[in-house]
Enzyme design. Structure first.
Site, mmCIF file in Angstrom:
data_model
loop_
_atom_site.group_PDB
_atom_site.id
_atom_site.type_symbol
_atom_site.label_atom_id
_atom_site.label_comp_id
_atom_site.label_asym_id
_atom_site.label_seq_id
_atom_site.Cartn_x
_atom_site.Cartn_y
_atom_site.Cartn_z
ATOM 1 N N GLY A 118 0.817 -1.208 0.000
ATOM 2 C CA GLY A 118 0.000 0.000 0.000
ATOM 3 C C GLY A 118 0.856 1.264 0.000
ATOM 4 O O GLY A 118 0.443 2.301 0.498
ATOM 5 N N ARG A 145 -4.868 -10.767 -6.065
ATOM 6 C CA ARG A 145 -6.282 -10.473 -5.819
ATOM 7 C C ARG A 145 -6.828 -9.664 -6.986
ATOM 8 O O ARG A 145 -6.085 -9.281 -7.881
ATOM 9 C CB ARG A 145 -6.410 -9.634 -4.551
ATOM 10 C CG ARG A 145 -5.495 -8.417 -4.626
ATOM 11 C CD ARG A 145 -5.802 -7.374 -3.612
ATOM 12 N NE ARG A 145 -4.679 -6.494 -3.359
ATOM 13 C CZ ARG A 145 -4.343 -5.437 -4.083
ATOM 14 N NH1 ARG A 145 -5.049 -5.095 -5.137
ATOM 15 N NH2 ARG A 145 -3.301 -4.691 -3.774
HETATM 16 P P1 ADP Z 1 3.568 -1.385 -2.488
HETATM 17 O O1 ADP Z 1 3.553 -2.854 -2.299
HETATM 18 O O2 ADP Z 1 3.727 -0.650 -1.190
HETATM 19 O O3 ADP Z 1 2.440 -0.860 -3.328
HETATM 20 P P2 ADP Z 1 5.346 -1.282 -4.790
HETATM 21 O O4 ADP Z 1 6.607 -2.031 -4.842
HETATM 22 O O5 ADP Z 1 4.199 -1.824 -5.573
HETATM 23 O O6 ADP Z 1 4.932 -1.057 -3.262
HETATM 24 O O7 ADP Z 1 5.619 0.201 -5.264
HETATM 25 C C1 ADP Z 1 4.661 1.236 -5.170
HETATM 26 C C2 ADP Z 1 5.094 2.419 -6.016
HETATM 27 O O8 ADP Z 1 6.382 2.887 -5.624
HETATM 28 C C3 ADP Z 1 5.240 2.118 -7.475
HETATM 29 O O9 ADP Z 1 4.024 2.212 -8.138
HETATM 30 C C4 ADP Z 1 6.240 3.180 -7.930
HETATM 31 O O10 ADP Z 1 5.593 4.423 -8.092
HETATM 32 C C5 ADP Z 1 7.145 3.305 -6.750
HETATM 33 N N1 ADP Z 1 8.341 2.452 -6.865
HETATM 34 C C6 ADP Z 1 8.516 1.209 -6.372
HETATM 35 N N2 ADP Z 1 9.735 0.724 -6.651
HETATM 36 C C7 ADP Z 1 10.390 1.683 -7.325
HETATM 37 C C8 ADP Z 1 11.713 1.806 -7.884
HETATM 38 N N3 ADP Z 1 12.619 0.855 -7.765
HETATM 39 N N4 ADP Z 1 12.008 2.972 -8.524
HETATM 40 C C9 ADP Z 1 11.098 3.969 -8.621
HETATM 41 N N5 ADP Z 1 9.869 3.914 -8.117
HETATM 42 C C10 ADP Z 1 9.497 2.791 -7.469
#
Ligand code: ADP
Length: 662
Positions: free
Chosen positions: A171, A300
């Site tokens: 999240g 999900r």
């Molecule tokens: P969560 O599980 O908390 O949703 P995510 O890994 O899906 O975390 O990442 C959420 C958001 O964070 C992504 O949509 C992107 O905007 C940013 N993000 C995640 N990893 C990176 C990265 N290595 N470089 C740049 N932005 C990132």
């Protein structure tokens, strides 16, 4: 993984609430499946409860006592004889214990097999598995050695900027960008602390931070017979604090080759997991190099699934139910064709001008224009109360059109005409994004909102907009009085003639006051507000809508009243709230010296101090929670706690005095 027999589903308990519960119920009806809603105290009158075939009360408003209580949900499902449970998103949807418990109790869990959920529950394990299956992952460190030296060295080797992520995070929480070497040690320690507090686990991964990144995800689908396909992409780059705000498909930056490459990677991920239901493979796409990297799999149904449904014509909830029954996928990869263009906006009860804090209260009026290609997935209706207990998303607005520009235009139109009055929402914030030229051109990365959207002007309404709203509020009240007057024709004469004398109303808007003077003459009204005068004809009024001709131009207003607050909506003025001043104003709430009040309606999570305790400026006093957001109230200056007026578990309104300090 060739399994077996088809298990028919005849009834589904929906272990969720709000718009997603309503969405699942719709497909149940379509398939002739009995839907069973469960609800908490706060949701007793919610639209999704009414929509279900039957509805069972399961406990207190706090999710821990209702929507997150596994025993209660399972007991209810057994009591009503539900053949399956749909967990929606959030709550128990990615809880592997819950999925396993369903299986143990002989109830079908509508989602993937527990092994797939478990494998994707940790960001480090997920990345390791994907690497093994040749899915590109973000360069970085995901090892078990979590010592400060190792993590620091990993960050230095990767090269800055790096992103620290909690392995157990989700999240958008538990992430921290580190720009250079000099801050790395402190940042690692802070991230470990935060992660321990939020997720009970301080393991971190370190990733290369993609500075100009886009979030592009692929919908995947699998069945219990080893088939897996993808249902194209969703572009979810428009985010605020790593949380999605607007999603669209197709992505403006993918050509067919890239789409095929990413889709293949997504299917590889699905196969690596023996994936057997709906899921989403998230990628970060580097705008500068066109490289893409795996981020995570959400096991999900996703909030933004309607975007995919609109362009593919598929019903993802129906496909989920069919897969869970053991049916093979009804389509193959080649059958999946994107048609046209879809965009979704998330409508939140939050105040863009107050740091996006969640807002609670009553939605006095909710309606929206009838537009071809509009799909409204709402958790609310007129009269709904927004409580502190749940996520502040109150509706999803989805539009479809043949072209991207046409869909954007249509979304802007819907946002302009949507009537959601009674509380502050992010409606005009969404409108600002959707009308932004760079957004329309598809030129954006995950920092678009912080870089390009200025929220200050959203609250600054022009004087003429405020004056028009004052006229609408005044005439709406006048019309109501006039209706009463007609009912009471026997009033003493002179009462009516009195009315032709100039009348006055005073309204406040924020800090400002507005004096409205008007009189009724020859079937029309002359208004005087500030230095301006207006000639106004009341053309018609029906329920809450008012048609006014003001200096020769006709306007359509929606005006609703709650106590002495008028909520006014008009295409030109947007939403405006006016407070009518009483002749005998309420005694202003006394400001208490050294007093700390609740900044918003909240639940008290923890009181961190005791009466008589000495505290330093910046020290935490009370932990509050409002709509899933936790915040800690801190001491403004050094002092001693004099009195505390709340205890953990209690609920307070905005402005409630929490404690006093000397
Ligand atoms: P969560 O599980 O908390 O949703 P995510 O890994 O899906 O975390 O990442 C959420 C958001 O964070 C992504 O949509 C992107 O905007 C940013 N993000 C995640 N990893 C990176 C990265 N290595 N470089 C740049 N932005 C990132």
């Amino acid at each position: 993984m060739a399994s077996s027999t088809i298990q028919p589903i005849t009834s589904i308990l929906i272990a969720n609430r709000g718009e997603i519960a309503a969405r699942i119920i719709r497909t149940c009806k379509k398939m002739g499946i009995k839907s069973i809603a469960v609800f908490s105290d706060a949701d007793r009158k919610a639209p999704f409860v009414k929509a279900a075939d039957s509805a069972v009360f399961i406990g207190e408003s706090n999710p821990a006592q209702s929507y997150l209580d596994i025993d209660k949900i399972i007991d209810t499902a057994k009591k009503v004889g539900a053949s399956a449970i749909h967990p929606g998103y959030g709550f128990l949807s990615e809880n592997v214990h819950f999925a396993k418990r369903c299986a143990k109790e002989g109830i079908i869990f509508i989602g993937p097999n527990p092994k797939a959920i478990e494998a994707m529950g940790s960001k480090s394990n997920a990345k390791a598995l994907m690497e093994k299956h040749q899915v590109p992952v973000v360069p970085g460190y995901k090892g078990k050695d979590q010592s400060l030296e190792t993590l620091t060295k990993a960050a230095n080797d990767i090269g800055y900027p790096v992103l620290l992520k909690a392995v157990a995070g989700g999240g958008g929480k538990g992430m921290r960008i580190v720009k250079d070497e000099k801050n790395i040690e402190k940042a690692i320690q802070a991230a470990q602390r935060e992660s321990k507090n939020a997720f009970g686990d301080d393991e971190l991964i370190v990733e290369k931070y993609i500075a100009s990144g886009r979030h592009i995800e692929f919908q995947i689908f699998g069945d219990q017979h080893g088939n897996a396909i993808h249902l194209l992409e969703r572009e979810c780059t428009i985010q605020r604090r790593y949380q999605k705000v607007i999603e669209e498909s197709p992505s403006p930056v993918l050509d067919d080759d890239l789409r095929t490459a990413m889709g293949d990677a997504a299917v590889k991920a699905a196969k690596a997991l023996n994936y057997d239901n709906a899921g989403t493979v998230e990628f970060i796409f580097d705008d500068s190099t066109k490289n893409f990297y795996f981020l995570e799999v959400n096991t999900r149904l996703q909030v933004e699934h309607p975007v995919t449904e609109e362009i593919t014509g598929l019903d993802l909830v129906q496909m989920q139910i069919e897969s869970a029954q053991g049916l093979p996928l009804a389509i193959e990869q080649n059958d999946v064709k994107g048609n046209g263009y879809a965009i979704e906006c998330r409508l939140y009860a939050e105040d863009a001008n107050n740091d996006f804090l969640p807002v609670t209260g009553k939605i006095v009026k909710f309606n929206f224009p009838e537009v071809d290609g509009l799909r409204m997935e709402a958790a609310i209706e007129s009269g709904s109360d927004i409580s502190v207990f749940y996520d502040p998303m109150i509706a999803k607005i989805i539009v479809w059109d043949k072209e991207r520009s046409a869909a954007h235009r249509k979304m802007a139109y819907v946002l302009k005409h949507l009537v959601c009055l009674g509380i502050v929402t992010n409606q005009s914030f969404l409108q600002t994004i959707v009308e932004h030229p760079d957004f329309n051109k598809g030129i954006y990365d995950t920092h678009f909102i912080e870089k390009k959207i200025d929220v200050t002007p959203l609250s600054v309404k022009s004087q003429s907009s405020i004056a028009l709203s004052g006229i609408a509020a005044t005439l709406s009240a006048w019309q109501r009085r006039d209706e009463k007057r007609h009912l009471l024709r026997s009033l003493p004469s002179g009462w009516r003639s009195n009315f032709y004398q100039p009348q006055q109303e005073t309204y406040s808007i924020g800090e400002d006051e507005m004096l409205v003077t008007y009189r009724f003459q020859q079937n029309s009204f002359s208004f005087s507000i500030g230095d301006s005068t207006y000639q106004v004809n009341l053309i018609g009024k029906e329920n809450d809508t008012l048609r006014l001709e003001i200096d020769g131009i006709q306007y359509h207003f929606v005006v609703v009243q709650n106590g002495n607050h008028f909520f006014i909506q008009n295409e030109q003025t947007g939403n405006i709230t006016l407070q009518q001043k009483d002749r005998f104003p309420e005694k202003a709430v006394e400001k208490v010296k050294g007093g700390y009040t609740a900044p918003m309606p909240s639940q008290i999570i923890q009181v961190l101090v005791k009466e008589g305790q000495a505290v330093k400026a910046g020290e935490g006093l009370i932990v509050l929670s409002s709509m899933k957001m936790e915040s800690t109230l801190e001491a403004n200056e050094d002092g001693t706690i004099e009195e505390i007026y709340v205890e953990a578990g209690g609920n307070v309104e905005a402005g409630f005095l929490l404690l006093k300090m000397k």
